[in-house]
Design a protein around this motif. Structure first.
Motif, PDB file in Angstrom:
ATOM      1  N   UNK A   1      -4.493   5.525  -6.679  1.00 15.50           N
ATOM      2  CA  UNK A   1      -4.210   5.822  -5.268  1.00 15.50           C
ATOM      3  C   UNK A   1      -5.498   5.819  -4.444  1.00 15.50           C
ATOM      4  N   UNK A   2      -6.539   6.477  -4.949  1.00 14.62           N
ATOM      5  CA  UNK A   2      -7.814   6.511  -4.224  1.00 14.62           C
ATOM      6  C   UNK A   2      -8.392   5.103  -4.065  1.00 14.62           C
ATOM      7  N   UNK A   3      -8.284   4.315  -5.117  1.00 11.04           N
ATOM      8  CA  UNK A   3      -8.811   2.953  -5.080  1.00 11.04           C
ATOM      9  C   UNK A   3      -8.126   2.132  -4.005  1.00 11.04           C
ATOM     10  N   UNK A   4      -6.795   2.173  -3.974  1.00 11.65           N
ATOM     11  CA  UNK A   4      -6.067   1.345  -3.016  1.00 11.65           C
ATOM     12  C   UNK A   4      -6.273   1.842  -1.596  1.00 11.65           C
ATOM     13  N   UNK A   5      -6.451   3.164  -1.425  1.00 16.57           N
ATOM     14  CA  UNK A   5      -6.638   3.722  -0.088  1.00 16.57           C
ATOM     15  C   UNK A   5      -7.996   3.338   0.497  1.00 16.57           C
ATOM     16  N   UNK A   6      -9.010   3.259  -0.340  1.00 12.99           N
ATOM     17  CA  UNK A   6     -10.363   2.996   0.143  1.00 12.99           C
ATOM     18  C   UNK A   6     -10.734   1.508   0.096  1.00 12.99           C
TER      19      UNK A   6
ATOM     20  N   UNK B   1       0.824  -1.201   0.000  1.00 16.10           N
ATOM     21  CA  UNK B   1       0.000   0.000   0.000  1.00 16.10           C
ATOM     22  C   UNK B   1       0.865   1.260   0.000  1.00 16.10           C
ATOM     23  N   UNK B   2       1.910   1.254   0.824  1.00  8.41           N
ATOM     24  CA  UNK B   2       2.788   2.423   0.913  1.00  8.41           C
ATOM     25  C   UNK B   2       3.455   2.715  -0.425  1.00  8.41           C
ATOM     26  N   UNK B   3       3.885   1.673  -1.110  1.00  5.61           N
ATOM     27  CA  UNK B   3       4.529   1.849  -2.415  1.00  5.61           C
ATOM     28  C   UNK B   3       3.567   2.479  -3.417  1.00  5.61           C
ATOM     29  N   UNK B   4       2.342   1.973  -3.446  1.00  7.77           N
ATOM     30  CA  UNK B   4       1.364   2.465  -4.418  1.00  7.77           C
ATOM     31  C   UNK B   4       0.876   3.871  -4.070  1.00  7.77           C
ATOM     32  N   UNK B   5       0.606   4.110  -2.796  1.00  5.38           N
ATOM     33  CA  UNK B   5       0.131   5.430  -2.380  1.00  5.38           C
ATOM     34  C   UNK B   5       1.200   6.498  -2.579  1.00  5.38           C
ATOM     35  N   UNK B   6       2.453   6.108  -2.450  1.00  2.00           N
ATOM     36  CA  UNK B   6       3.544   7.063  -2.588  1.00  2.00           C
ATOM     37  C   UNK B   6       3.667   7.673  -3.971  1.00  2.00           C
ATOM     38  N   UNK B   7       3.059   7.054  -4.966  1.00  3.07           N
ATOM     39  CA  UNK B   7       3.145   7.596  -6.335  1.00  3.07           C
ATOM     40  C   UNK B   7       2.343   8.877  -6.472  1.00  3.07           C
ATOM     41  N   UNK B   8       1.547   9.211  -5.473  1.00  3.80           N
ATOM     42  CA  UNK B   8       0.779  10.449  -5.538  1.00  3.80           C
ATOM     43  C   UNK B   8       1.672  11.675  -5.360  1.00  3.80           C
ATOM     44  N   UNK B   9       2.805  11.512  -4.676  1.00  2.39           N
ATOM     45  CA  UNK B   9       3.687  12.640  -4.397  1.00  2.39           C
ATOM     46  C   UNK B   9       4.151  13.398  -5.636  1.00  2.39           C
ATOM     47  N   UNK B  10       4.737  12.718  -6.629  1.00  2.00           N
ATOM     48  CA  UNK B  10       5.165  13.430  -7.840  1.00  2.00           C
ATOM     49  C   UNK B  10       4.021  14.111  -8.579  1.00  2.00           C
ATOM     50  N   UNK B  11       2.817  13.523  -8.506  1.00  2.00           N
ATOM     51  CA  UNK B  11       1.664  14.142  -9.169  1.00  2.00           C
ATOM     52  C   UNK B  11       1.309  15.462  -8.483  1.00  2.00           C
TER      53      UNK B  11
END
Length: 333
Positions: A155-160, A116-126
């Motif tokens: 990111x939203x999908x994996x978070x929820x 989850x951390x790896x996938x959510x972290x991709x939001x930073x560059x965006x």
């Protein structure tokens, strides 16, 4: 940002160096989670041998020492003294934000999975690209919008989805870290880039972070807590983490990106989440769920589309900015 040809490796393929840097950097969340989970066993039975304070203090301090010995402490100090006060303030702010960034990620890993951390972290560059576009007047092209949208959807999908449509504490920390990442990147771009030399940026960021983590650890656990990080066989992994995963990965990254165009960098950095998910499986026993696999695919496609959409002979766009940003930061996403 000025280049440092005297220390620029010219014997290796920059593409291989870039992939190697991403492979090493992507191991950090999994290795940290592994250290925390196995600390008692590896340290010989010491409870709580690893905390975010000592592991991040050791890692950042060792990184600053290596940079100092490699480029020369005197040279770094002289370069720092030659900077304008605004740039010095930017370097200090950069180090403080780096401390907050690392602390949020480490704390988040205690409550969520590495995957989850790896996938959510991709939001930073965006976030950096979007905010940077507003502040710096960079144009966002249609393909970039599409790529960014796919990443945000993932990111939203994996978070929820992974928490029954409620953002858990760990995921929230990781999401907050992406905001800090964007802020750190903007500080680099607005206050530091093209002014401070690379050794000054890397050294100051790691050194300031180590100082802050040192005082946090003293306050929370006392000075004896640092010795726990090197108990038993734990020192072997600590040495690997600080000297190879942090320092060597940074040098490989900087040496490679100076010789590659942003399109190539964009394509190859797609491997980062793939490496991250793989490490989570090998080191932490996390078998990705179907939703995580789908999200990974969406994020990869989004990054590819955004990197291709930012290519043009016209003035630089947001994706060019994202691809070049890590040159000015102490660590890439």
């Amino acid at each position: 940002m000025s280049e440092i040809p005297a220390h620029q490796p010219n014997f290796a393929n920059p593409k291989i160096m870039l992939v190697a840097s991403r492979a090493l950097a992507a191991s950090r969340p999994s290795l940290i989670a592994f250290l925390v989970a196995q600390a008692a066993v590896l340290s010989g039975g010491i409870a709580d041998a690893i905390s975010f304070c000592n592991v991040l203090f050791v890692g950042n301090f060792c990184a600053s020492l290596v940079v100092g010995f490699w480029f020369g402490f005197g040279n770094i100090l002289n370069d720092f003294k030659a900077l304008k006060p605004m740039v010095m303030a930017g370097l200090i702010l950069n180090g403080c934000l780096a401390t907050l960034l690392s602390g949020l990620i480490f704390t988040g890993l205690q409550y969520t999975t590495v995957t989850n951390a790896v996938l959510l972290g991709r939001l930073g560059p965006v976030l950096f690209a979007l905010v940077g576009a507003m502040l710096l007047g960079k144009k966002i092209r249609n393909l970039e919008w599409l790529g960014f949208s796919l990443i945000v959807v993932g990111v939203i999908t994996i978070a929820l989805k992974t928490s029954n449509f409620q953002v858990n504490q760990g995921d929230l920390y990781i999401l907050l870290s992406t905001v800090v990442f964007a802020a750190t990147s903007l500080v680099n771009r607005l206050m530091i880039a093209k002014t401070a030399t690379l050794p000054v940026v890397v050294f100051s960021r790691n050194f300031i972070s180590s100082i802050l983590f040192f005082f946090i650890a003293i306050r929370l656990f006392g000075p004896d807590h640092f010795g726990d990080a090197f108990s038993g066989q734990l020192w072997i992994l600590m040495a690997i983490y600080s000297l190879i995963v942090i320092v060597f990965a940074q040098f490989l990254w900087y040496a490679s990106v100076n010789n590659l165009d942003s399109r190539t960098i964009g394509r190859l950095t797609v491997l980062s989440p793939i490496f991250g998910v793989t490490y989570a499986f090998l080191l932490n026993g996390e078998r990705p769920s179907s939703i995580q696999v789908v999200t990974l695919a969406i994020v990869i496609v989004g990054v590819l589309i955004a990197s291709l959409g930012g290519q043009s002979k016209k003035p630089k766009t947001t994706m060019d900015m994202v691809m070049e940003e890590p040159k000015n930061a102490a660590s890439a996403p």
